[in-house]
Structures are given as C-alpha cells and as structure tokens.
Design an enzyme around this catalytic site. Structure first.
Site: not given
Ligand SMILES: *[C@@H]1O[C@H](CO)[C@@H](O)[C@H](O)[C@H]1NC(C)=O
Ligand SMILES: *[C@@H]1O[C@H](CO)[C@@H](O)[C@H](O)[C@H]1NC(C)=O
Ligand SMILES: *[C@@H]1O[C@H](CO)[C@@H](O)[C@H](O)[C@H]1NC(C)=O
Ligand SMILES: *[C@@H]1O[C@H](CO)[C@@H](O)[C@H](O)[C@H]1NC(C)=O
Ligand SMILES: *[C@@H]1O[C@H](CO)[C@@H](O)[C@H](O)[C@H]1NC(C)=O
Length: 512
Positions: A77, A131
């Site tokens: 991510c 993130h």
C-alpha cells in the site's frame, strides 16, 4: 461589429463555461486486483468462475481509457500509493515499506492533490488515499483544502474473523466502513457542486475505499454472485518451478483470525502450503464478494455525480493500489514481484475524450497517472525528473497517458514497466536485498540484488543473489523460472541489460 449588452453577456457566459476547469473524482480501492469484467481474457488474473458482478466498473470502463496492463511501482500500500501520488518511484521517494513518510526520508514533493490545490482546486480527501498514519504524516495535510474524513471499521476487531458476511440486520444496526465513506462522498459532492457548476471553484474529490483489503467484512447479499460450487482454487496452486526463496512472501498472519485458527493448520504461509479446499473457496468467495460490494458503493458515488449534473465536466479516475494473490503460486496477499501482485486495475474517464471507451494493451505504470490527470485537466504540464530529484518539488517519473486516449496502439510508447520489492528491511536501516522486476511485452525478468541502504541508497548490480525469468508467451501464469535455462541465455543477457538501464531507458522516444 458592436454587440448589445445582453449578447455580450451571453458570449461571456459561453466563454466561461468553455473555460470552466474540469473537476476530478479520484476513486481508489484497496488491494483490488483486476478481477473486473473489463479485464476478461488474458489480462484477468486466473478467472475460474463464469463472471464477476461488477456493473459499475464495467460501465465506467465502457466510457474510459482502460489500462489493461498497468503496473504498480511496488506491491504494498504505502510504497505504491506514495509512488502514484508523488509520481516518484520508490528509489526516489525512499518509501519501500509502511511507516516512513516521503517528506521525511525522500523529499518535499508536491503531491497530485496538492498540485490541484495550488491551481485553485478545492481538494477533499476521505478514506484511504495515502496510507494513513505515520506513512503520510496523517493523510498529508498539505494536500487538502478541507479537513480529512475517516470512517471507523466497527467490525474488524470485534469478531476477529477473516471472512465475515454481514446480515442485513447487522448492516442496518451498524453500517460498514466503506458505506460510510460512500455516504460522505455523496454529501461532499453535493456541497462542492454549486461552485463547481458556476465555474467559481473546481474540485478534486478523492474517495478511498478499504475493501477488498482483509479482513473481509461485507454485506452477505454479495455472496449470491459467487456460489461456492461454482468456484475453483487457483489453477496454479503451487510455487513456480525453480523459484528462489527471495521471491516468497510469508502470509502466516492469516493464522491470527478465528475462522482460520479453527482448522488447526500448521506452516501457514510456507512455500507450497495450501489451505484445505473448503477454506480456499471461502476465501475466494469473500474476496470476490468484497469486489462486488465496492463496485456497488462506487456506483452510488458516480450516480450522485450524474444526479448533480456534473458528469460532463468531471474526470473520473479509478485504480486499485496493487494486485493480489488469491492462491496463485500458493501465495496470498501482495508483497511479491509476480504478475498477480504488480498488475492492477486502472481506468480514466475524460468527458468528451474517452466517452466511447478506449482500451490499450500498452504497458503503463502507476507513476503515469499524475501527469495524465494534470494534462487531462489542462494544468501546466510537469517536466520529467532528472536523476536524484529529491530537491525538486515538482516533476514526474512517469509519462502522460493522454496520447493513448486517441491512439491506444501508438507505436512510440514505453517498452517496459518496472516494479520492485525489498526483502530484509526498509532500506533506511542498513543494507537489504532488493528485487527489481520488469515486465516487457514477452517476459517478466527479476533480479534480487544487494542494495546499500541509507545514506548511500545504491543498487549493487554486480551482487546478484537470484534471478527469475518468466516467458509470458509460453507461461502467462509464471509457473516456470527459466533464468538458468541455457536456451534463454541470450534473452536473459538482453533483459538484464534493460533492467539495469531502468525506466529512463524504456521511455518513449528514447529507444536505443
Ligand atoms: C514543503 O513544501 C511546501 C510547499 O509545497 C512548503 O509549504 C513547506 O514549507 C515545505 N516544507 C519544508 C520542510 O521545506
Ligand atoms: C512447489 O511445488 C511445485 C509443484 O509441485 C514444485 O515444482 C516446486 O519445486 C515446489 N517448490 C518448493 C520450494 O518446494
Ligand atoms: C482443532 O483442535 C481442537 C482442539 O484440539 C478440536 O476441538 C477441533 O475439533 C480441531 N478442529 C479441526 C478442524 O480439526
Ligand atoms: C453539461 O450538462 C449540463 C446539464 O445537462 C448542460 O447545461 C451543459 O451545457 C453541459 N456542458 C457541456 C460542456 O457539455
Ligand atoms: C539537495 O539539497 C541538499 C541540502 O540543501 C544539498 O546538500 C544537496 O546537494 C542537494 N542535492 C541536489 C541533488 O541538488
């Protein structure tokens, strides 16, 4: 010629509406591989059931540029999102793991939403775009004009289940996280619509959904599209022949969930470990159902754009932050350099340009989206970054994909897509092993090499620990590593040279 006042006004209004900046609806899904009907055929990861139920994304694809072969910079991510949102690859941002923040360890780069903000846009973010947490200094405050919105996942910790199909009754009592995010997106669009429509202020609204990331809590009604008896395990439920251990990601964390624990399994996450058949299919069912659930929520948000009369002046982009292994190679999650982890969905709708639907099979990269949206919205274009661009706040390591919207098979396009994955650390605390991988038309080629971490940051190309070569013409599933096969000796030499030259050597107009 003289104009009467009312005629002049009409003309002014016309000019204003022609000049009105395009808005951007920026849609993201977490861990969604291209299991969308628009990717049916060789570009869909191992399809083993008749059809996915993805009506929203199918419809969006039919009026978008669909990047059939888009690759992430790194299948995790934070590194993937950082690369997309800054248009700097991990070796420039120094983001190879979750935790560090590019502004601390890479450079003070202008992000994609920040650039729109600087150009007068109202930029609003919600859910998972960067993130969250330390990886983005708390959703990168400088990127947004408005306070950031998060919705809690009230189901995750409560039951500690990997697969949790939520009944309608429970759903009513406690809406799911992504439903709350979609509700907020709808409310936000209603709020920004009047000023956008009158040409006073365009918007960049970013909506980040959390599913199909684990744990899989989702409305149970989506299970009906994926009856267990129609599902199959991955056709290649085993690790590639000749796979080096560096290639492997251990998914032992699956064992922490109650529903997995109940099976009393040992060696979860080891190479060639497989879940029992029923559990394997249940996991696949939950993942597919989560895709359909997110497709539904995306539909509600896109519908609101229509309801508000904003569709014909709003660019819509959609992407999933990387691929996902659903048992292929007996691997689960992402965190590898395989095709299933690095290949991700991406599509871009530009009203008046892509309305009839455009599909390209050209290789594209996630760092390409930033310059593409900038060009599509007619903001000042970005220069290509020089090497070591840490001190330059605004430049791109990608290529605008706008030319593909009118010429999806154009001859002069990049000849490879690059990804990477580190093993043994985050690159900020000593030396690690870095797996550099490259997808060309025919091959995937990977070298696992020594990498000098901070403060040197240097790939040691003469210290190769392992290599992988997959021949996509014969082996699209990447089941057979041919790096040491004598009949591929010349191919490997050529691919190795190309890998070391990196993305600059594969740019359009720079072919050698
Ligand atoms: C980073 O850049 C922004 C403008 O984009 C500026 O406001 C900020 O002061 C810079 N931060 C540092 C630490 O240089
Ligand atoms: C995994 O299984 C495949 C297929 O049986 C086999 O070819 C491969 O060598 C195995 N890998 C390891 C590391 O055991
Ligand atoms: C797992 O172990 C527990 C306790 O030993 C036992 O009760 C249960 O039946 C086992 N489950 C399976 C699926 O073997
Ligand atoms: C967009 O749609 C609105 C309402 O349907 C219409 O008034 C406007 O002229 C359209 N604009 C463009 C650029 O087509
Ligand atoms: C970037 O800035 C730092 C500190 O100001 C300086 O030491 C370094 O030489 C600069 N690097 C480049 C590539 O310009």
């Amino acid at each position: 010629m003289t104009l009467k006042i009312h005629e002049a006004l009409v003309l002014l209004v016309l000019i204003a509406s022609v000049d009105a900046k395009k808005n951007v609806l920026f849609l993201v899904s977490d861990d969604m591989r291209p299991n969308i009907n628009a990717y049916l055929g060789p570009d869909m990861p191992s399809p083993v059931h008749p059809k996915m139920h993805t009506p929203t994304l199918d419809a969006l694809a039919s009026r978008s540029l669909v990047l059939k072969r888009a690759y992430v910079s790194q299948a995790l991510c934070s590194p993937s999102r950082t690369a997309l949102l800054t248009s700097r690859r991990p070796d420039t941002s120094h983001i190879w793991q979750i935790g560090p923040y590019f502004r601390d360890v890479g450079g003070n780069f202008s992000t994609l939403p920040e650039y729109f903000k600087r150009n007068g846009y109202r930029t609003i973010g919600m859910g998972k775009i960067f993130h969250p947490g330390s990886s983005s200094g708390g959703d990168d405050p400088v990127s947004w004009t408005d306070p950031y919105f998060h919705a809690q996942d009230k189901y995750e910790d409560h039951d500690q289940l990997l697969c949790d199909a939520i009944s309608e009754e429970r759903e009513k009592a406690q809406p799911l996280q992504d439903q709350l995010i979609a509700n907020n997106a709808i409310k936000t669009l209603q709020e920004v619509a009047p000023r956008a429509k009158s040409g006073k202020q365009p918007f960049f609204v970013a909506v980040g959904f959390h599913k199909p990331h684990i744990s899989w809590n989702y409305p149970a009604r989506f299970n009906k599209f994926y009856p267990l008896e129609s599902l199959r395990p991955a056709p290649n439920y085993y690790a590639p022949v000749g796979m080096p251990a560096f290639a492997w990601h251990n998914f032992e964390n699956f064992g922490r969930y109650k529903d997995v624990k109940a099976y009393n399994l040992s060696h979860i996450g080891a190479i060639n470990f497989t879940f029992p058949p029923t559990l394997t299919l249940e996991l696949r069912q939950a993942y597919y159902s989560c895709i359909s659930y997110i497709d539904y929520e995306l539909g509600r948000v896109i519908q609101e754009l229509d309801n508000l009369g904003l569709s014909n002046n709003t660019i819509i982009s959609f992407w999933g932050d990387h691929g996902w292994q659903l048992g292929e190679h007996s691997e689960w999650e992402k965190q590898t350099n395989f095709e299933d982890a690095t290949h991700a969905p991406m599509m871009i709708h530009v009203p008046g340009v892509t309305d009839k639907g455009v599909v390209t099979e050209h290789l594209t990269e996630f760092v390409d989206l930033y310059p593409t949206l900038v060009e599509a919205a007619e903001l000042p274009k970005l220069d290509t970054c020089p090497p070591n661009s840490q001190n330059i706040s605004l430049c791109t390591e990608g290529t605008s994909m706008v030319p593909l919207m009118t010429n999806p098979t154009m001859e002069n396009w990049k000849t490879a897509a690059f990804s990477q994955y580190p093993r043994g650390g985050d690159g900020l605390h000593g030396d690690i092993t870095m797996g550099y991988t490259m997808r060309t038309e025919m091959y995937r080629y990977t070298e696992w090499i020594n990498f000098k971490g901070r403060p040197v940051y240097k790939p040691m190309w003469d210290q190769v620990k392992a290599a992988e070569l997959y021949d996509h013409a014969k082996d699209p599933e990447e089941n057979w590593n041919r790096a040491d096969d004598p009949s591929y000796k010349d191919v490997r030499v050529e691919l190795s040279r190309k890998l070391k030259k990196g993305w600059r050597g594969a740019l359009p107009y720079k072919r050698v």
